[in-house]
Design a protein around this motif. Structure first.
Motif, PDB file in Angstrom:
ATOM      1  N   HIS A  55      -1.436  -5.622  -1.635  1.00 19.36           N
ATOM      2  CA  HIS A  55      -1.496  -4.656  -0.370  1.00 19.36           C
ATOM      3  C   HIS A  55      -0.536  -3.862   0.048  1.00 19.36           C
ATOM      4  CE1 HIS A  55      -5.041  -7.610   0.112  1.00 19.36           C
ATOM      5  NE2 HIS A  55      -5.501  -6.442  -0.410  1.00 19.36           N
ATOM      6  N   TRP A  56       0.727  -4.285  -0.325  1.00 19.50           N
ATOM      7  CA  TRP A  56       2.023  -3.657  -0.060  1.00 19.50           C
ATOM      8  C   TRP A  56       2.985  -3.822  -1.504  1.00 19.50           C
ATOM      9  CZ3 TRP A  56       7.241  -3.163  -0.069  1.00 19.50           C
ATOM     10  CH2 TRP A  56       7.684  -2.112   0.809  1.00 19.50           C
ATOM     11  N   THR A  57       3.267  -2.895  -2.044  1.00 18.61           N
ATOM     12  CA  THR A  57       4.181  -2.862  -3.048  1.00 18.61           C
ATOM     13  C   THR A  57       5.283  -1.709  -3.278  1.00 18.61           C
ATOM     14  OG1 THR A  57       2.168  -3.453  -4.369  1.00 18.61           O
ATOM     15  CG2 THR A  57       4.149  -2.892  -5.759  1.00 18.61           C
ATOM     16  N   GLY A  58       6.491  -2.204  -3.233  1.00 22.58           N
ATOM     17  CA  GLY A  58       7.823  -1.355  -2.897  1.00 22.58           C
ATOM     18  C   GLY A  58       9.021  -2.011  -3.100  1.00 22.58           C
ATOM     19  N   PHE A  59       9.807  -1.068  -3.060  1.00 25.78           N
ATOM     20  CA  PHE A  59      11.147  -1.372  -3.152  1.00 25.78           C
ATOM     21  C   PHE A  59      12.104  -1.321  -1.966  1.00 25.78           C
ATOM     22  CE2 PHE A  59      10.075  -0.273  -7.251  1.00 25.78           C
ATOM     23  CZ  PHE A  59      10.589  -1.263  -8.343  1.00 25.78           C
ATOM     24  N   TYR A  60      13.196  -2.228  -1.629  1.00 24.25           N
ATOM     25  CA  TYR A  60      13.967  -2.086  -0.607  1.00 24.25           C
ATOM     26  C   TYR A  60      15.339  -1.908  -1.363  1.00 24.25           C
ATOM     27  CZ  TYR A  60      10.852  -3.322   2.936  1.00 24.25           C
ATOM     28  OH  TYR A  60       9.921  -3.291   4.176  1.00 24.25           O
ATOM     29  N   SER A 114       4.007  -6.747   8.269  1.00 21.50           N
ATOM     30  CA  SER A 114       2.448  -6.588   8.423  1.00 21.50           C
ATOM     31  C   SER A 114       1.811  -7.871   8.534  1.00 21.50           C
ATOM     32  CB  SER A 114       1.671  -5.982   7.234  1.00 21.50           C
ATOM     33  OG  SER A 114       0.404  -6.037   7.171  1.00 21.50           O
ATOM     34  N   SER A 115       1.081  -7.851   9.970  1.00 23.86           N
ATOM     35  CA  SER A 115       0.495  -9.227  10.202  1.00 23.86           C
ATOM     36  C   SER A 115      -0.423  -9.660   9.417  1.00 23.86           C
ATOM     37  CB  SER A 115      -0.054  -9.095  11.862  1.00 23.86           C
ATOM     38  OG  SER A 115      -0.972  -8.105  11.720  1.00 23.86           O
ATOM     39  N   SER A 116      -1.059  -8.943   8.497  1.00 21.19           N
ATOM     40  CA  SER A 116      -1.941  -9.327   7.587  1.00 21.19           C
ATOM     41  C   SER A 116      -1.502 -10.179   6.399  1.00 21.19           C
ATOM     42  CB  SER A 116      -3.139  -8.211   7.138  1.00 21.19           C
ATOM     43  OG  SER A 116      -2.336  -7.223   6.585  1.00 21.19           O
ATOM     44  N   THR A 117      -0.241  -9.712   5.844  1.00 23.53           N
ATOM     45  CA  THR A 117       0.135 -10.566   4.849  1.00 23.53           C
ATOM     46  C   THR A 117       0.224 -11.902   5.063  1.00 23.53           C
ATOM     47  OG1 THR A 117       1.689  -8.585   4.565  1.00 23.53           O
ATOM     48  CG2 THR A 117       2.435 -10.700   3.380  1.00 23.53           C
ATOM     49  N   LEU A 118      -0.248 -12.567   3.953  1.00 19.60           N
ATOM     50  CA  LEU A 118      -0.668 -14.173   3.806  1.00 19.60           C
ATOM     51  C   LEU A 118       0.384 -14.817   2.530  1.00 19.60           C
ATOM     52  CD1 LEU A 118      -4.165 -14.655   4.262  1.00 19.60           C
ATOM     53  CD2 LEU A 118      -2.522 -15.038   5.926  1.00 19.60           C
ATOM     54  N   SER A 119       1.029 -13.920   1.520  1.00 14.78           N
ATOM     55  CA  SER A 119       1.597 -14.364   0.550  1.00 14.78           C
ATOM     56  C   SER A 119       2.552 -13.106   0.118  1.00 14.78           C
ATOM     57  CB  SER A 119       0.741 -15.098  -0.704  1.00 14.78           C
ATOM     58  OG  SER A 119      -0.173 -14.183  -1.020  1.00 14.78           O
ATOM     59  N   GLU A 120       3.327 -13.534  -0.596  1.00 13.63           N
ATOM     60  CA  GLU A 120       4.448 -12.600  -1.037  1.00 13.63           C
ATOM     61  C   GLU A 120       5.434 -13.080  -2.365  1.00 13.63           C
ATOM     62  OE1 GLU A 120       7.868  -9.937   1.461  1.00 13.63           O
ATOM     63  OE2 GLU A 120       6.821 -11.826   2.498  1.00 13.63           O
ATOM     64  N   ILE A 121       5.729 -11.916  -3.122  1.00 10.05           N
ATOM     65  CA  ILE A 121       6.608 -12.288  -4.088  1.00 10.05           C
ATOM     66  C   ILE A 121       7.847 -11.155  -4.120  1.00 10.05           C
ATOM     67  CG2 ILE A 121       5.363 -11.096  -5.958  1.00 10.05           C
ATOM     68  CD1 ILE A 121       6.440 -13.282  -7.871  1.00 10.05           C
ATOM     69  N   SER A 140       0.420  -9.656  -0.169  1.00  9.77           N
ATOM     70  CA  SER A 140      -0.985  -9.728  -0.426  1.00  9.77           C
ATOM     71  C   SER A 140      -1.626 -10.235   0.855  1.00  9.77           C
ATOM     72  CB  SER A 140      -1.115 -10.664  -1.562  1.00  9.77           C
ATOM     73  OG  SER A 140      -2.738 -10.769  -1.660  1.00  9.77           O
ATOM     74  N   ASP A 141      -2.711  -9.971   1.202  1.00 10.73           N
ATOM     75  CA  ASP A 141      -3.626 -10.489   2.390  1.00 10.73           C
ATOM     76  C   ASP A 141      -4.351 -11.674   1.989  1.00 10.73           C
ATOM     77  OD1 ASP A 141      -2.543  -8.399   3.687  1.00 10.73           O
ATOM     78  OD2 ASP A 141      -4.552  -7.269   3.912  1.00 10.73           O
ATOM     79  N   HIS A 142      -4.071 -12.220   0.768  1.00  5.14           N
ATOM     80  CA  HIS A 142      -4.859 -13.454   0.176  1.00  5.14           C
ATOM     81  C   HIS A 142      -3.503 -14.577   0.326  1.00  5.14           C
ATOM     82  CE1 HIS A 142      -8.347 -11.108  -1.174  1.00  5.14           C
ATOM     83  NE2 HIS A 142      -7.679 -10.241  -1.541  1.00  5.14           N
ATOM     84  N   PRO A 143      -4.186 -15.796   0.352  1.00  2.00           N
ATOM     85  CA  PRO A 143      -3.145 -16.779   0.266  1.00  2.00           C
ATOM     86  C   PRO A 143      -2.778 -17.090  -1.186  1.00  2.00           C
ATOM     87  CG  PRO A 143      -5.268 -17.580   0.903  1.00  2.00           C
ATOM     88  CD  PRO A 143      -5.414 -15.934   0.931  1.00  2.00           C
TER      89      PRO A 143
END
Length: 170
Positions: A55-60, A114-121, A140-143
């Protein structure tokens, strides 16, 4: 962008095939490209549209040895600045190691862009000398939406970017 986004959840074999296709597209699109911003934008777009659970993909971008600033991304608004001392992205930059987070609420110091984010890499983009060029952040908004397969492919993509754009400076 190539094929349709892979639905979630998807079998490992389908995910491996999707990564092979998206990595081939990225290689073709970046052939001869020497602009770091164009490369980040292309990679973020191709990856984001390849997997429906992303749901969100990008660079810092690392603009100092202690600060990340948002770069090209796909999805809703992201945090604009993240210190190396904070959150999942900061941990990836500080430790120079991938952060695979199945439950962001269990990660100490998680920043809720984002308050909807449940998991991240989050995968660091390292220059050959080990310094941080950027981090690739995928939410991702999915666990538990990410696993070792994602880590393997995203680390390979980021290693290629780090080697190719090592001369980039903030």
């Amino acid at each position: 962008m190539g094929s349709e986004a892979l639905p979630h959840p998807a079998p490992r074999r389908a995910r491996e095939q999707q990564y092979a296709e998206v990595r081939a597209r990225i290689a073709g699109l970046l052939d001869g490209e020497d602009d770091w911003t164009a490369a980040m934008a292309t990679v973020a777009c191709e990856l984001h549209h390849a997997f429906s659970a992303w749901h969100w993909t990008g660079f810092y971008r690392a603009v100092t040895d202690e600060l990340l600033v948002i770069g090209p991304y796909q999805g809703g608004h992201g945090c604009l600045r993240i210190p190396f001392s904070a959150g999942v992205c900061g941990a990836a930059a500080r430790e120079r190691a991938t952060q695979l987070v199945p439950d962001v609420h269990a990660f100490p110091g998680h920043i809720a862009c984002s308050s909807s984010t449940l998991s991240e890499i989050v995968v660091p983009v390292l220059r050959p000398d080990g310094s941080v060029l950027a981090v690739l952040d995928v939410d991702s908004d999915h666990p538990a939406a990410f696993d070792g397969l994602d880590q393997e492919h995203l680390e390979a993509i980021c290693a290629e970017l780090g080697a190719r754009f090592a001369a980039e400076r903030p």
